[in-house]
Design an enzyme around this catalytic site. Structure first.
Site, PDB file in Angstrom:
ATOM      1  CB  ALA A  35      -5.133 -11.391 125.446  1.00  0.00           C
ATOM      2  CD  GLU A  54      -3.420 -10.981 118.029  1.00  0.00           C
ATOM      3  OE1 GLU A  54      -2.795 -11.374 117.025  1.00  0.00           O
ATOM      4  OE2 GLU A  54      -2.860 -10.516 119.038  1.00  0.00           O
ATOM      5  CD  GLU A  61      -0.692  -7.434 120.566  1.00  0.00           C
ATOM      6  OE1 GLU A  61      -1.285  -8.150 121.400  1.00  0.00           O
ATOM      7  OE2 GLU A  61      -1.289  -6.661 119.802  1.00  0.00           O
ATOM      8  N   GLY A  68      -0.922 -11.346 122.413  1.00  0.00           N
ATOM      9  CA  GLY A  68      -0.510 -10.412 123.461  1.00  0.00           C
ATOM     10  C   GLY A  68       0.892 -10.690 123.983  1.00  0.00           C
TER      11      GLY A  68
END
Ligand code: CO8
Length: 259
Positions: free
Chosen positions: A65, A133, A113, A110
């Protein structure tokens, strides 16, 4: 919607979706997530596409992200960003056509993911995976705490998530995170061959298999088997079941019509 950060190309029965922010290593900001959602919505309605490949432009698949966008978020905004990502990834996971992640490079946070919301992961030997993260002071927020343990088991998922460790494609293969590792220059050919193979099968049957596996993995085995029986029965209301079995008996090529 005008697409800036996502490219959608259609080639016969397959679609190739490319995350296209190479200067930022395809980091997912809100704009990119929103475009990806629009692309998934479009693919859901396209009756001529039977398999999808998701990949990244440049040297990364998706390096996470967008940290620049997240840096100054407050609680409510962080939650909103997490909800957006989870909504888009879940939509992708539930798309009624198989999605293959062709992981060409970094698949971090992300990005890892996103690959896990796909049905199948093929990785370039150059790809790297990880959930870094906790090193940034956050938890995985686009499904990592849920999909990673379901794919690689709780112990390995906890190790990867607690340590921020980044692993190479071969290790990702060893732990079951990816289905296959291929030489970088062969990645798209392999992904397309797989997608085309899937696209040649009976589409309604493939769609129902995806639904049965996804649903069945999240509930008790009796409910899951009952659902399997239901979709199995449903196949017998399709023309493609008659065609597939008749072609077998008549020893001829089958011709599925998605009906
Ligand atoms: N966000 C924003 N920009 C990024 C990101 C990112 N995730 N990753 C790379 N970039 C940018 C860099 O800042 C750099 O920009 P600039 O050229 O303007 O300086 C450019 O991309 C190129 O990156 P590098 O120069 O760092 O390239 P390297 O080859 O040296 O390194 C790495 C590549 C190792 C991938 C490195 O870029 C890196 O560590 N990136 C961050 C990886 C990461 O930590 N990802 C996880 C992010 S957190 C996350 O994904 C949480 C998801 C759930 C969110 C839930 C919200 C509630």
């Amino acid at each position: 919607m005008e697409l800036k950060n996502v490219i959608l190309e259609k080639e016969g029965k397959i679609a190739v979706v490319k995350i296209n922010r190479p200067k930022q290593l395809n980091a997912l900001n809100s704009e990119t997530l929103t475009e990806l959602e629009a692309v998934v919505d479009e693919l859901a309605l396209d009756d001529n596409i039977f398999a999808v490949i998701l990949t990244g432009e440049g040297k990364a698949f998706v390096a996470g992200a967008d940290i620049t966008e997240m840096k100054d978020l407050r609680t409510i905004e962080g939650r909103k960003f997490g909800i957006l990502g989870n909504r888009v990834f879940r939509k992708l996971e539930l798309l009624e056509k198989p999605v293959i992640a062709a992981v060409n490079g970094f698949a971090l946070g992300g990005g890892c993911e996103l690959s896990m919301a796909c049905d199948i992961r093929i990785a370039s030997a150059k790809a790297k995976f990880g959930q870094p993260e906790v090193g940034l002071g956050i938890t995985p927020g686009f499904g990592g705490t849920q999909r990673l343990p379901r794919l690689v088991g709780m112990g390995m998922a906890k190790q990867l998530i607690y340590t921020s460790e980044i692993i190479k494609a071969e290790e990702a293969f060893r732990i079951g995170l990816v289905n296959k590792v291929v030489e970088p220059e062969k990645l798209m050919d392999e992904a397309k061959a797989l997608a085309n193979n899937i696209a040649e099968q009976a589409p309604i049957a493939v769609k129902l298999c995806k639904a049965a596996i996804n649903k069945g993995m999240q509930c008790d085995v009796d409910t899951a088997l009952a659902y399997e029986s239901e979709v199995f029965g449903e196949c017998f209301s399709t023309e493609d079941q008659k065609e597939g079995m008749t072609a077998f008996v008549e020893k001829r090529e089958k011709c599925f019509k998605n009906r």
